[in-house]
Write a protein that holds these residues in place. Structure first.
Motif, PDB file in Angstrom:
ATOM      1  N   LYS A  99       0.862  -1.174   0.000  1.00 29.90           N
ATOM      2  CA  LYS A  99       0.000   0.000   0.000  1.00 29.90           C
ATOM      3  C   LYS A  99       0.906   1.234   0.000  1.00 29.90           C
ATOM      4  CE  LYS A  99      -1.743  -1.440   3.843  1.00 29.90           C
ATOM      5  NZ  LYS A  99      -2.525  -1.516   5.093  1.00 29.90           N
ATOM      6  N   VAL A 100       0.592   2.200  -0.858  1.00 29.27           N
ATOM      7  CA  VAL A 100       1.485   3.339  -1.039  1.00 29.27           C
ATOM      8  C   VAL A 100       0.740   4.652  -0.824  1.00 29.27           C
ATOM      9  CG1 VAL A 100       3.192   4.416  -2.537  1.00 29.27           C
ATOM     10  CG2 VAL A 100       2.713   1.970  -2.778  1.00 29.27           C
ATOM     11  N   GLY A 101       1.230   5.440   0.130  1.00 30.10           N
ATOM     12  CA  GLY A 101       0.662   6.758   0.397  1.00 30.10           C
ATOM     13  C   GLY A 101       1.155   7.791  -0.599  1.00 30.10           C
ATOM     14  N   ALA A 102       0.493   8.947  -0.623  1.00 33.65           N
ATOM     15  CA  ALA A 102       0.787   9.985  -1.615  1.00 33.65           C
ATOM     16  C   ALA A 102       2.203  10.524  -1.500  1.00 33.65           C
ATOM     17  CB  ALA A 102      -0.223  11.121  -1.475  1.00 33.65           C
ATOM     18  N   THR A 103       2.713  10.699  -0.277  1.00 31.95           N
ATOM     19  CA  THR A 103       4.060  11.240  -0.114  1.00 31.95           C
ATOM     20  C   THR A 103       5.091  10.339  -0.778  1.00 31.95           C
ATOM     21  OG1 THR A 103       3.436  12.301   1.966  1.00 31.95           O
ATOM     22  CG2 THR A 103       5.784  11.993   1.570  1.00 31.95           C
ATOM     23  N   THR A 104       4.921   9.038  -0.607  1.00 36.36           N
ATOM     24  CA  THR A 104       5.866   8.088  -1.205  1.00 36.36           C
ATOM     25  C   THR A 104       5.687   8.002  -2.712  1.00 36.36           C
ATOM     26  OG1 THR A 104       5.973   6.790   0.829  1.00 36.36           O
ATOM     27  CG2 THR A 104       6.615   5.673  -1.202  1.00 36.36           C
ATOM     28  N   SER A 105       4.451   7.876  -3.166  1.00 40.71           N
ATOM     29  CA  SER A 105       4.234   7.684  -4.611  1.00 40.71           C
ATOM     30  C   SER A 105       4.586   8.931  -5.421  1.00 40.71           C
ATOM     31  CB  SER A 105       2.788   7.274  -4.889  1.00 40.71           C
ATOM     32  OG  SER A 105       1.894   8.313  -4.583  1.00 40.71           O
ATOM     33  N   SER A 106       4.584  10.093  -4.788  1.00 37.09           N
ATOM     34  CA  SER A 106       4.915  11.325  -5.517  1.00 37.09           C
ATOM     35  C   SER A 106       6.358  11.763  -5.281  1.00 37.09           C
ATOM     36  CB  SER A 106       3.951  12.451  -5.119  1.00 37.09           C
ATOM     37  OG  SER A 106       4.088  12.748  -3.736  1.00 37.09           O
ATOM     38  N   SER A 107       7.137  10.938  -4.611  1.00 40.96           N
ATOM     39  CA  SER A 107       8.553  11.255  -4.406  1.00 40.96           C
ATOM     40  C   SER A 107       9.319  10.999  -5.707  1.00 40.96           C
ATOM     41  CB  SER A 107       9.118  10.405  -3.260  1.00 40.96           C
ATOM     42  OG  SER A 107       9.072   9.026  -3.599  1.00 40.96           O
ATOM     43  N   THR A 108      10.630  11.143  -5.671  1.00 38.26           N
ATOM     44  CA  THR A 108      11.414  10.880  -6.876  1.00 38.26           C
ATOM     45  C   THR A 108      11.255   9.418  -7.294  1.00 38.26           C
ATOM     46  OG1 THR A 108      13.393  10.226  -5.652  1.00 38.26           O
ATOM     47  CG2 THR A 108      13.136  12.587  -6.160  1.00 38.26           C
ATOM     48  N   THR A 109      11.479   9.143  -8.551  1.00 33.46           N
ATOM     49  CA  THR A 109      11.359   7.772  -9.041  1.00 33.46           C
ATOM     50  C   THR A 109      12.351   6.862  -8.334  1.00 33.46           C
ATOM     51  OG1 THR A 109      10.637   8.612 -11.186  1.00 33.46           O
ATOM     52  CG2 THR A 109      11.366   6.322 -11.112  1.00 33.46           C
ATOM     53  N   THR A 110      13.560   7.370  -8.075  1.00 32.88           N
ATOM     54  CA  THR A 110      14.569   6.550  -7.403  1.00 32.88           C
ATOM     55  C   THR A 110      14.149   6.202  -5.982  1.00 32.88           C
ATOM     56  OG1 THR A 110      15.774   8.614  -6.935  1.00 32.88           O
ATOM     57  CG2 THR A 110      16.570   7.247  -8.773  1.00 32.88           C
ATOM     58  N   TRP A 111      13.645   7.188  -5.252  1.00 32.65           N
ATOM     59  CA  TRP A 111      13.231   6.905  -3.871  1.00 32.65           C
ATOM     60  C   TRP A 111      12.035   5.951  -3.844  1.00 32.65           C
ATOM     61  CZ3 TRP A 111      15.511   7.010   0.581  1.00 32.65           C
ATOM     62  CH2 TRP A 111      14.740   6.762   1.733  1.00 32.65           C
ATOM     63  N   TYR A 112      11.055   6.220  -4.704  1.00 34.78           N
ATOM     64  CA  TYR A 112       9.875   5.352  -4.758  1.00 34.78           C
ATOM     65  C   TYR A 112      10.286   3.920  -5.078  1.00 34.78           C
ATOM     66  CZ  TYR A 112       5.136   3.804  -6.132  1.00 34.78           C
ATOM     67  OH  TYR A 112       3.936   3.138  -6.238  1.00 34.78           O
ATOM     68  N   ALA A 113      11.164   3.759  -6.065  1.00 29.79           N
ATOM     69  CA  ALA A 113      11.629   2.417  -6.434  1.00 29.79           C
ATOM     70  C   ALA A 113      12.278   1.720  -5.245  1.00 29.79           C
ATOM     71  CB  ALA A 113      12.613   2.507  -7.603  1.00 29.79           C
ATOM     72  N   SER A 114      13.065   2.461  -4.476  1.00 31.49           N
ATOM     73  CA  SER A 114      13.748   1.855  -3.328  1.00 31.49           C
ATOM     74  C   SER A 114      12.766   1.435  -2.242  1.00 31.49           C
ATOM     75  CB  SER A 114      14.801   2.815  -2.760  1.00 31.49           C
ATOM     76  OG  SER A 114      14.224   3.841  -1.960  1.00 31.49           O
ATOM     77  N   THR A 115      11.664   2.169  -2.098  1.00 32.74           N
ATOM     78  CA  THR A 115      10.662   1.773  -1.088  1.00 32.74           C
ATOM     79  C   THR A 115       9.941   0.496  -1.506  1.00 32.74           C
ATOM     80  OG1 THR A 115       8.736   3.015  -1.957  1.00 32.74           O
ATOM     81  CG2 THR A 115      10.272   4.215  -0.484  1.00 32.74           C
ATOM     82  N   ILE A 116       9.765   0.319  -2.805  1.00 34.09           N
ATOM     83  CA  ILE A 116       9.144  -0.917  -3.298  1.00 34.09           C
ATOM     84  C   ILE A 116      10.038  -2.105  -2.928  1.00 34.09           C
ATOM     85  CG2 ILE A 116       8.374  -2.195  -5.334  1.00 34.09           C
ATOM     86  CD1 ILE A 116       7.713   0.538  -6.642  1.00 34.09           C
ATOM     87  N   VAL A 117      11.349  -1.934  -3.109  1.00 29.58           N
ATOM     88  CA  VAL A 117      12.298  -2.988  -2.746  1.00 29.58           C
ATOM     89  C   VAL A 117      12.244  -3.245  -1.240  1.00 29.58           C
ATOM     90  CG1 VAL A 117      14.758  -3.591  -2.640  1.00 29.58           C
ATOM     91  CG2 VAL A 117      13.820  -2.500  -4.707  1.00 29.58           C
ATOM     92  N   HIS A 118      12.239  -2.171  -0.456  1.00 33.62           N
ATOM     93  CA  HIS A 118      12.175  -2.289   1.005  1.00 33.62           C
ATOM     94  C   HIS A 118      10.981  -3.143   1.434  1.00 33.62           C
ATOM     95  CE1 HIS A 118      12.607  -0.416   5.188  1.00 33.62           C
ATOM     96  NE2 HIS A 118      11.416  -0.998   5.242  1.00 33.62           N
ATOM     97  N   ASP A 119       9.826  -2.814   0.900  1.00 28.37           N
ATOM     98  CA  ASP A 119       8.627  -3.525   1.339  1.00 28.37           C
ATOM     99  C   ASP A 119       8.516  -4.918   0.735  1.00 28.37           C
ATOM    100  OD1 ASP A 119       6.385  -1.893   3.090  1.00 28.37           O
ATOM    101  OD2 ASP A 119       7.925  -0.638   2.199  1.00 28.37           O
ATOM    102  N   ALA A 120       9.104  -5.112  -0.439  1.00 27.30           N
ATOM    103  CA  ALA A 120       9.175  -6.467  -0.995  1.00 27.30           C
ATOM    104  C   ALA A 120       9.993  -7.366  -0.076  1.00 27.30           C
ATOM    105  CB  ALA A 120       9.780  -6.434  -2.389  1.00 27.30           C
ATOM    106  N   TYR A 121      11.005  -6.791   0.562  1.00 27.31           N
ATOM    107  CA  TYR A 121      11.831  -7.599   1.465  1.00 27.31           C
ATOM    108  C   TYR A 121      11.051  -7.966   2.729  1.00 27.31           C
ATOM    109  CZ  TYR A 121      16.135  -9.768   2.919  1.00 27.31           C
ATOM    110  OH  TYR A 121      17.082 -10.704   3.264  1.00 27.31           O
ATOM    111  N   HIS A 122      10.194  -7.055   3.205  1.00 28.02           N
ATOM    112  CA  HIS A 122       9.295  -7.416   4.309  1.00 28.02           C
ATOM    113  C   HIS A 122       8.458  -8.637   3.920  1.00 28.02           C
ATOM    114  CE1 HIS A 122       9.727  -4.373   7.414  1.00 28.02           C
ATOM    115  NE2 HIS A 122       9.701  -3.399   6.507  1.00 28.02           N
TER     116      HIS A 122
END
Length: 199
Positions: A99-122
């Protein structure tokens, strides 16, 4: 994901005004040879408005091009990336959902991509335990300080691979041994912490 379940998910998204884009393991296989052998979730669906979908597709494309191992991780352990009020990984769902909030989804593409990896690891921590132990997954296997540090390490490595700005890499490094996820400061990770999130 079985074709019938996939069809139902797509139908649900269409009925409720979401758009859905699927990323398959075959796409990941073209860009990496290190795919984990046994897949728990064979596709990633994206649901949300047009802007959300476009940014999510861009983040996934960046991972696929610059960090295929991380892209493979996402394809295996995340079934749905969904626009939401706040960010968090629902690894326990039948279809593991980021689940992705607006602050994360509207961040830079690089940061957003890294959060996807972070949560995939969870989700990897949760689902690997569930598959091998066949018992209820203890919270501290996939949440809490130890798990967060494992996920943050994977996120920080991903930021380097995708050549994220140094400011983003340094910010991720600054989170080491910090319990940013404990929004109410009570030392526990609960649904209340998720609801209080600003990202």
């Amino acid at each position: 994901m079985k074709p019938r379940i996939q069809s139902l998910l797509v139908a649900f998204c269409l009925v409720f005004g979401f758009q859905t884009v699927l990323h398959t393991p075959a796409e990941a296989a073209k860009s990496t040879r290190t795919l984990v052998q046994k897949k728990t979730v064979p596709t990633v669906a994206i649901s949300g408005d047009k802007t959300f979908i476009a940014h999510t597709k861009a983040a996934l494309a960046l991972l696929k091009e610059k960090s295929p191992d991380d892209y493979a991780l996402v394809v295996q352990y995340v079934g749905l990336i969904k626009q939401d009020a706040f960010s968090g990984m629902a690894a326990y769902e039948k279809i593991p959902t980021y689940k992705v909030g607006a602050t994360t989804s509207s961040s830079t593409t690089t940061w957003y991509a890294s959060t996807i990896v972070h949560d995939a690891y969870h989700s990897k921590l949760y689902n690997d335990y569930a598959r091998t132990k066949k018992t209820a997954v203890p919270d501290d296997i996939w949440t809490g300080m130890k798990a967060e540090m494992q996920c943050l390490t994977r996120q920080t490595e991903a930021l380097k691979k995708i050549k994220a700005p140094l400011s983003e890499q340094k910010y991720a490094q600054s989170l080491q041994n910090q319990n940013w996820w404990d929004s109410n400061g009570d030392g526990l990770y609960t649904e209340e912490d998720e609801r209080m999130r600003s990202w």
